[in-house]
Design a protein around this motif. Sequence first.
Motif, PDB file in Angstrom:
ATOM      1  N   ILE A 181       1.070  -1.411  -0.072  1.00 54.00           N
ATOM      2  CA  ILE A 181      -0.420  -0.095   0.210  1.00 54.00           C
ATOM      3  C   ILE A 181       0.766   1.522   0.281  1.00 54.00           C
ATOM      4  N   ALA A 182       1.024   2.523  -0.515  1.00 57.17           N
ATOM      5  CA  ALA A 182       1.419   3.844  -0.734  1.00 57.17           C
ATOM      6  C   ALA A 182       0.605   4.170  -0.466  1.00 57.17           C
ATOM      7  N   ARG A 183       1.404   5.446  -0.751  1.00 59.38           N
ATOM      8  CA  ARG A 183       0.234   6.830  -0.096  1.00 59.38           C
ATOM      9  C   ARG A 183       1.158   8.293  -1.201  1.00 59.38           C
ATOM     10  N   VAL A 184       0.157   8.747  -1.758  1.00 60.88           N
ATOM     11  CA  VAL A 184       0.917  10.131  -2.253  1.00 60.88           C
ATOM     12  C   VAL A 184       0.483  11.552  -1.302  1.00 60.88           C
ATOM     13  N   GLY A 185       1.210  11.809  -0.178  1.00 56.46           N
ATOM     14  CA  GLY A 185       0.740  12.905   0.577  1.00 56.46           C
ATOM     15  C   GLY A 185       1.200  14.021  -0.358  1.00 56.46           C
ATOM     16  N   GLY A 186       0.129  15.004   0.555  1.00 57.60           N
ATOM     17  CA  GLY A 186       0.191  16.397   0.709  1.00 57.60           C
ATOM     18  C   GLY A 186       2.285  17.072   0.314  1.00 57.60           C
ATOM     19  N   PRO A 187       2.625  18.495   0.713  1.00 59.67           N
ATOM     20  CA  PRO A 187       3.521  19.355   0.771  1.00 59.67           C
ATOM     21  C   PRO A 187       3.970  18.436   2.188  1.00 59.67           C
ATOM     22  N   ALA A 188       5.265  17.796   2.484  1.00 60.45           N
ATOM     23  CA  ALA A 188       5.260  17.829   3.754  1.00 60.45           C
ATOM     24  C   ALA A 188       5.732  18.565   4.831  1.00 60.45           C
ATOM     25  N   GLY A 189       5.584  19.995   4.123  1.00 59.58           N
ATOM     26  CA  GLY A 189       5.967  20.832   5.349  1.00 59.58           C
ATOM     27  C   GLY A 189       4.949  21.233   5.983  1.00 59.58           C
ATOM     28  N   LEU A 190       3.195  21.145   5.771  1.00 58.42           N
ATOM     29  CA  LEU A 190       2.115  21.003   6.303  1.00 58.42           C
ATOM     30  C   LEU A 190       1.860  20.268   6.979  1.00 58.42           C
ATOM     31  N   ARG A 236       7.928  -3.175  -7.651  1.00 64.26           N
ATOM     32  CA  ARG A 236       7.582  -4.033  -6.752  1.00 64.26           C
ATOM     33  C   ARG A 236       6.162  -3.185  -6.890  1.00 64.26           C
ATOM     34  N   ARG A 237       5.395  -2.236  -7.632  1.00 66.85           N
ATOM     35  CA  ARG A 237       4.324  -1.488  -7.574  1.00 66.85           C
ATOM     36  C   ARG A 237       3.314  -1.989  -6.678  1.00 66.85           C
ATOM     37  N   PRO A 238       2.655  -1.094  -5.673  1.00 73.45           N
ATOM     38  CA  PRO A 238       1.692  -0.844  -4.543  1.00 73.45           C
ATOM     39  C   PRO A 238       1.048  -1.709  -5.619  1.00 73.45           C
ATOM     40  N   THR A 239      -0.682  -2.666  -5.020  1.00 74.24           N
ATOM     41  CA  THR A 239      -1.057  -2.934  -5.449  1.00 74.24           C
ATOM     42  C   THR A 239      -3.051  -2.195  -4.611  1.00 74.24           C
ATOM     43  N   ALA A 240      -2.279  -0.629  -3.811  1.00 69.12           N
ATOM     44  CA  ALA A 240      -4.038   0.208  -3.596  1.00 69.12           C
ATOM     45  C   ALA A 240      -2.342   1.412  -3.560  1.00 69.12           C
ATOM     46  N   ILE A 241      -3.473   2.945  -3.289  1.00 72.07           N
ATOM     47  CA  ILE A 241      -2.888   3.796  -3.672  1.00 72.07           C
ATOM     48  C   ILE A 241      -3.574   5.138  -2.711  1.00 72.07           C
ATOM     49  N   VAL A 242      -2.809   5.888  -1.397  1.00 73.03           N
ATOM     50  CA  VAL A 242      -4.129   6.348  -1.017  1.00 73.03           C
ATOM     51  C   VAL A 242      -3.680   7.427  -0.927  1.00 73.03           C
ATOM     52  N   TYR A 243      -4.032   8.713  -2.041  1.00 74.58           N
ATOM     53  CA  TYR A 243      -3.836  10.239  -2.078  1.00 74.58           C
ATOM     54  C   TYR A 243      -4.468  10.704  -1.064  1.00 74.58           C
ATOM     55  N   ASP A 244      -3.534  12.137  -0.606  1.00 75.22           N
ATOM     56  CA  ASP A 244      -4.445  13.492   0.222  1.00 75.22           C
ATOM     57  C   ASP A 244      -4.887  13.654  -0.255  1.00 75.22           C
ATOM     58  N   ASN A 245      -5.357  14.072  -1.370  1.00 74.18           N
ATOM     59  CA  ASN A 245      -7.063  15.054  -1.876  1.00 74.18           C
ATOM     60  C   ASN A 245      -7.102  14.550  -3.230  1.00 74.18           C
ATOM     61  N   ASP A 246      -8.216  14.743  -3.781  1.00 74.51           N
ATOM     62  CA  ASP A 246      -9.386  14.446  -4.748  1.00 74.51           C
ATOM     63  C   ASP A 246      -8.554  14.377  -5.866  1.00 74.51           C
ATOM     64  N   VAL A 247      -7.654  15.498  -6.340  1.00 75.33           N
ATOM     65  CA  VAL A 247      -7.345  16.266  -7.698  1.00 75.33           C
ATOM     66  C   VAL A 247      -5.766  15.559  -7.819  1.00 75.33           C
ATOM     67  N   TRP A 272      -8.556  11.620  -0.799  1.00 71.21           N
ATOM     68  CA  TRP A 272      -9.189  12.460   0.470  1.00 71.21           C
ATOM     69  C   TRP A 272      -9.661  13.401   0.634  1.00 71.21           C
ATOM     70  N   ASP A 273     -10.610  13.466   1.064  1.00 67.52           N
ATOM     71  CA  ASP A 273     -11.938  14.869   1.044  1.00 67.52           C
ATOM     72  C   ASP A 273     -12.802  14.508   0.094  1.00 67.52           C
ATOM     73  N   ASP A 274     -13.615  13.883   0.306  1.00 69.28           N
ATOM     74  CA  ASP A 274     -14.928  13.758  -0.746  1.00 69.28           C
ATOM     75  C   ASP A 274     -15.040  14.687  -1.778  1.00 69.28           C
ATOM     76  N   SER A 275     -15.447  14.589  -3.746  1.00 70.37           N
ATOM     77  CA  SER A 275     -16.039  15.867  -3.686  1.00 70.37           C
ATOM     78  C   SER A 275     -16.932  15.173  -4.661  1.00 70.37           C
ATOM     79  N   GLN A 276     -17.439  15.702  -5.472  1.00 72.01           N
ATOM     80  CA  GLN A 276     -18.037  15.431  -6.759  1.00 72.01           C
ATOM     81  C   GLN A 276     -16.980  15.170  -7.552  1.00 72.01           C
ATOM     82  N   LEU A 277     -16.277  15.714  -7.628  1.00 72.24           N
ATOM     83  CA  LEU A 277     -14.626  14.863  -8.926  1.00 72.24           C
ATOM     84  C   LEU A 277     -14.834  13.365  -8.101  1.00 72.24           C
ATOM     85  N   CYS A 278     -14.614  13.085  -7.050  1.00 69.99           N
ATOM     86  CA  CYS A 278     -14.611  11.733  -6.948  1.00 69.99           C
ATOM     87  C   CYS A 278     -16.227  10.785  -7.711  1.00 69.99           C
ATOM     88  N   GLN A 279     -17.010  11.552  -7.561  1.00 73.44           N
ATOM     89  CA  GLN A 279     -18.575  10.836  -8.165  1.00 73.44           C
ATOM     90  C   GLN A 279     -18.667  10.633  -9.134  1.00 73.44           C
TER      91      GLN A 279
END
Length: 335
Positions: A181-190, A236-247, A272-279
């Motif tokens: 499982i991987a995570r694509v996070g936002g800027p590390a300083g936040l 070894r690519r991940p089989t799942a990715i969690v993103y820090d925002n919808d974009v 992350w942060d469900d929006s109309q984009l996700c749907q």
Amino acid sequence: MRDVADRAGVSTAAVSLALNDRPGVSAATRERILTPARDLGWTPNTAARSLSGRQTDTIGLVLARPAPMLGWEPFFMDFIAGVESVLVEHRCSLLLRLVGSVEEEAEVQRAWWQGRRVGGSLLVDLRGDDPRIAALAGSGLPAVAVGHPSLAGPFPAVWTDDAAAVHEAVRYLAALGHRRIARVGGPAGLGHSAVRARAFEEIAAEPAREEAVQVTADYSGGGGSRATRSLLASARRPTAIVYDNDVMAVAGLSVAAEMGLRVPQDLSLVAWDDSQLCQLVRPQLSAVSRDVFAYGAQAVRSLFDLLANGEAPSRPAPDPVLVPRASTAPPRGGR
């Protein structure tokens, strides 16, 4: 004032108290005065009120982000809409400024307060050791920090439990059978990025988690695309990715198709942060959902509590919840 007093049948002193929203007249008398005042076209003179010491007509919000990002990312539009919904109740306005750095934001906030342009402000996108906290703590500016209390210094905070939401998302993917499982996070300083990163490390350390990788991006579609390509091109690519925002998650969905991977058969995605984009995309994206409109409303209500009482407690906003949709499924082959 004489015209209003004549129509309302009160003294000019009562008119002054009512129009300046000061104590000394009953609610019924205040309304009896405001009705003819509105009929005569009266509106508050914010400049005059500022000179007299009244400063609650305007609330400040400064964003240290590129201007185009407000168009890309639904979060701040929803957040500002929530803020405005409360400002309307108080007949206040929002003063919004975009700047290039948090240091510049501190200067703007201090100038607004010293110039009596705002009655208080919201501080967003808190950092670890945020320079705004030290710069504004001694200025007298009433402010509410939108972020975890550990980042807010002396200011009251309104925050969501991002760590619990990360744990829920990763455990959900693990329950489906994902081990990489991987995570694509936002800027590390936040600050909230750091909270989520620590939570991801904690949950990844649990037994049965074969591999967990984190990369950072900038919340943009381009940043999300580059991060996703890097992850999917790994040995070894991940089989799942969690993103820090919808974009970024929507961008990741496009990259998966570009690289010949099917979602969710070959790759599961969580935004992350469900929006109309996700749907609106297909498959619809599973998402960690926050009521961002209510988040903004709660933040500014806390600010009005602070202005009215001289203090306000830090309080959590409603917890984020995971909303599973078609972009997540057990990995092909069981892992």
